[in-house]
Design an enzyme around this catalytic site. Structure first.
Site, mmCIF file in Angstrom:
data_model
loop_
_atom_site.group_PDB
_atom_site.id
_atom_site.type_symbol
_atom_site.label_atom_id
_atom_site.label_comp_id
_atom_site.label_asym_id
_atom_site.label_seq_id
_atom_site.Cartn_x
_atom_site.Cartn_y
_atom_site.Cartn_z
ATOM 1 C CD GLU A 179 -23.996 -33.431 10.421
ATOM 2 O OE1 GLU A 179 -23.625 -32.398 11.038
ATOM 3 O OE2 GLU A 179 -23.293 -33.764 9.261
ATOM 4 C CB VAL A 180 -31.819 -33.496 6.562
ATOM 5 C CG1 VAL A 180 -32.613 -33.193 5.330
ATOM 6 C CG2 VAL A 180 -31.345 -35.136 6.498
#
Ligand SMILES: *[C@@H]1O[C@H](CO)[C@@H](O)[C@H](O)[C@H]1NC(C)=O
Ligand SMILES: *[C@@H]1O[C@H](CO)[C@@H](O)[C@H](O)[C@H]1NC(C)=O
Ligand SMILES: *[C@@H]1O[C@H](CO)[C@@H](O)[C@H](O)[C@H]1NC(C)=O
Ligand SMILES: *[C@@H]1O[C@H](CO)[C@@H](O)[C@H](O)[C@H]1NC(C)=O
Ligand SMILES: *[C@@H]1O[C@H](CO)[C@@H](O)[C@H](O)[C@H]1NC(C)=O
Ligand SMILES: *[C@@H]1O[C@H](CO)[C@@H](O)[C@H](O)[C@H]1NC(C)=O
Ligand SMILES: *[C@@H]1O[C@H](CO)[C@@H](O)[C@H](O)[C@H]1NC(C)=O
Length: 537
Positions: free
Chosen positions: A329-330
């Protein structure tokens, strides 16, 4: 074992049968109606003559003590006979009805740590007056002791019994994990230790410690004390000191549980930035910094120097050969806004593709981890970006619906995989949602036999957004047990959740008792009610 209190209406024998519980179900189990009585005064665990482990084996000496009081709770509490100044459980008054449980371990090694190759198989044979437990390692002996303890039951008068039983048992998967998140809510040490206890009861063997994240950094680092001084919810009360961490690792070791820490980056690192200036990317609004921060800054050397020092410390503190590097989840918005990052992208020839930048960062820290002789685990995002991934990296699947397709793709690429997506049991719903966990078939995806072998196990995840020490246990147990059985037992023999339910119901009672609750009749009745209504549909 006394679980349900007075067994209103049941015959004694039926109650006794119902009280005998085994969870997870052993690979081969042969139980008979030959009932042997057990006398706490005359019971002892001893090391078999041919055992490589003998008195002085730290893991088993402690386990004998622990299981004695689990098996005979009244006795241990009441008379105090057991807890004499000498710690070894051994009664010299040998009589013909003494039940001896002889434990024989083939290989030495009581002071080490369980690892990915640990042989956890055991055979248990209970006959009149004796039980014989054989295993290859002490870790297998622990699994066998747990099963042995689950076979013992009490009648209404408090007498202890164990039926004649033959068990041949081994785990289906080597990696049977449970994730706790200690960043979103701090979990006090005792909550972690209790969770480890309960994990051992259902034969989980990996504690995945998601120790830090955006909200807080409770890990007290030796190298970078400011990370928790500034990043924890409180620098003294809401931290895990080095000695806390040691305690967790030792408590886990004693139960055959590995501790795999997760230091998730480059995203999920907001709390890191408080104690480590210049680590995070400054986000821009137009031409000026907005004052907020994004993921770790992957464009500067200082970031890699920092990560290397941190990972060196992690290697020193956590003995397990695996370390979880996160990588999930960057968000790219902040990177995109930052002119230095954009310049770096150009220089590296990444164009506008920020997944390449994340790849570059993850590859760098996976390389560092490999250089430290540690195996990386990363979340599936890292694979989804098609980064070059060292072949021995373990990929963990967390995204919901598509996990079967993901299992195919990852194993086709030759990677070992952990399945967590269907076991996010922090999500709760009304009724028996353990059935969803139970229905999961980790190897049912399109692929060759070789591919299926690359599934090394799975993990139950208890994310901490809405979970702290007050609701951790009821959310975890018995719901996590469904995955525990799926990961340990033969799938063919455990496909039917309706058949498993009465066993789970009883196992729940056992768990309650470990927490010093009494399994309440009315609860048990309401569970039975659901059981019947499920059938009458
Ligand atoms: C254990 O033995 C009792 C008494 O003979 C019998 O009623 C019961 O069914 C047995 N339990 C199991 C699990 O075989
Ligand atoms: C306890 O018993 C063991 C085995 O009999 C013996 O080796 C040990 O010295 C004893 N320890 C104490 C403190 O008496
Ligand atoms: C357990 O029994 C099985 C089948 O009899 C045998 O193959 C295995 O070697 C035994 N394991 C141990 C640890 O004794
Ligand atoms: C990681 O290691 C591989 C193999 O040594 C090397 O080819 C690659 O360039 C390294 N990646 C980075 C980002 O350092
Ligand atoms: C690397 O780790 C493995 C597994 O933990 C260990 O057996 C090996 O000795 C280590 N090698 C070095 C060079 O430290
Ligand atoms: C595997 O899953 C599919 C659907 O995803 C199902 O139809 C099939 O029955 C499953 N296979 C087995 C052996 O249970
Ligand atoms: C069961 O729960 C009821 C209601 O909370 C309580 O009154 C009763 O004492 C409990 N029984 C046991 C055996 O704990």
């Amino acid at each position: 074992r006394q679980c349900v209190g007075a067994a209103g209406g049941w015959s004694l024998a039926a109650a006794a049968a119902a009280r005998s519980v085994l969870w997870p179900l052993p690979q081969q189990l042969d139980q008979s109606a030959d009932r042997n009585s057990l006398s706490p005064q005359r019971f002892s665990f001893i090391y078999g003559r041919d055992s490589a482990a003998q008195t002085g084996c730290s893991v088993l000496d402690a386990a004998f003590k622990r299981y004695f009081s689990i098996i005979f709770p009244d006795f241990t509490k009441g008379s105090g006979l057991l807890m004499s100044e000498n710690k070894s459980i051994r009664y010299t008054s040998v009589s013909s009805v003494t039940t001896v449980s002889a434990v024989s371990v083939k290989t030495r090694g009581c002071d080490g740590y369980p690892d990915e190759d640990s042989d956890e198989s055991y055979n248990l044979s209970v006959s009149e007056g004796q039980a014989v437990l054989r295993s290859v390692t002490v870790w297998g002996a622990l699994r066998g002791l747990e099963s042995f303890s689950q076979l013992v039951y009490q009648d209404d008068y408090g007498s202890y019994f164990i039926n004649k039983t033959e068990i041949v048992d081994f785990p289906r998967f080597a990696f049977r994990g449970l994730l706790l998140d200690t960043s979103r809510h701090y979990l006090p040490l005792h909550a972690i230790l209790k969770t480890l206890d309960a994990m051992a009861y259902s034969k989980f063997n990996v504690f995945h410690w998601h120790i830090v994240d955006d909200p807080s950094f409770p890990y007290q680092s030796r190298t970078f004390p400011d990370l928790s001084n500034k990043g924890a919810f409180h620098p003294f009360t809401h931290v895990y000191t080095q000695s806390d961490v040691m305690r967790v690792i030792e408590h886990a070791r004693m139960r055959g549980i590995r501790v795999v820490p997760e230091f998730d980056s480059p995203g999920h690192t907001l709390s890191w930035g408080k104690g480590q200036p210049n680590l995070l990317t400054p986000c821009y609004k137009g031409d000026v910094p907005s004052g907020s921060f994004g993921p770790v800054d992957p464009t500067v050397d200082t970031t890699y120097k920092f990560m290397e020092s941190l990972l060196k410390e992690v290697k020193f503190v956590f003995p397990d050969s695996y370390v979880h590097l996160g990588g999930d989840e960057v968000s790219f918005a902040c990177w995109q806004s930052n002119p230095n990052v954009r310049t770096f992208m150009e220089k590296m020839g990444f164009g506008k593709d920020f997944t390449k930048l994340e790849s570059f960062y993850m590859e760098s820290i996976m390389n560092m981890t490999a250089a430290l002789n540690r195996t990386s685990i990363v979340w599936q995002d890292v694979f989804d970006y098609r980064e070059r991934i060292p072949q021995d990296t373990v990929l963990e699947i967390w995204k919901g619906e598509t996990y079967q397709a993901e299992l195919s793709r990852m194993t086709q690429a030759g990677h070992r995989v952990l399945l967590s997506a269907p076991w996010y049991i922090n999500h709760i719903s009304y009724g028996q949602d353990w059935r969803n966990s139970y229905a999961v078939q980790p190897q049912n995806f399109s692929g060759t036999e070789e591919q299926k072998k690359l599934v090394i196990g799975g993990e139950v995840a208890m994310w901490g957004e809405y979970v702290d020490a007050t609701n951790l246990n009821p959310r975890l147990w018995p719901r996590a047990c469904a995955a525990a059985e799926r990961l340990w037992s033969d799938e063919e023999k455990t496909l039917d959740a309706d058949l498993a339910f009465p066993r789970l119901e009883k196992f729940r009672c056992e768990l309650l008792r470990y927490w010093k609750y009494v399994c309440n009749h009315s609860l048990s009745t309401s569970a039975s009610f659901q059981w019947h209504s499920a059938h009458s549909k």
